[in-house]
Each structure stands twice: as C-alpha cells, then as structure tokens.
Design a protein around this motif. Sequence first.
Motif: not given
Length: 87
Positions: A3, A5-7, A9-10, A47
């Motif tokens: 999560s 990494w997702d953050w 990237r966002q 990311q």
Amino acid sequence: MGSNWDWSRQQGRRKRIEAELAAHKLSLPFNKDAIPIHSLDGTMQSQFEHGWYSVTAVDIQSRLNGDTTYHDVSRRLDKQFGESRNG
C-alpha cells in the motif's frame, strides 16, 4: 505491491499534474524529467517516478478543460458540437 508503494505512485501522478497545471497557469515551460525527491528510499522514489511518468497529455488537457468525469466530457462535447450523442 504494498500500500505504501501504491501511495507513492499516486503521489507521483498527483504532484506531476499539479506541477504541470501550475506551469501552464503561469505560462512557464514544464520539464517532465525534473522529478522532485519524494523519498530517500529507492523503492518509494521509484514508485513515485512511475506515477510521475504515467501522466499523459490527455490527463493534463482534461484537467485544463475542467473535465473530471465522463459526464463532464460529454457535456463539453455536446456544447462544442451543438448536439446530443446520448440517444
């Protein structure tokens, strides 16, 4: 992918869009390769960069047009072409 990494990237996408819109508003050139430091952790920075580079010209143009949803685009095109394509 975690999560965090997702953050990251966002955040890369969000920061790029904000930077491009600010440059456009001030009529300044924008260098997409001038990526800001997001994290000293290599994976998190990577990311962020993936998110940064995932922004397209269409993403920027839609924000400049004020389009945030499909319906915004549809209404703008109806107004631009003077017709309804919904039926």
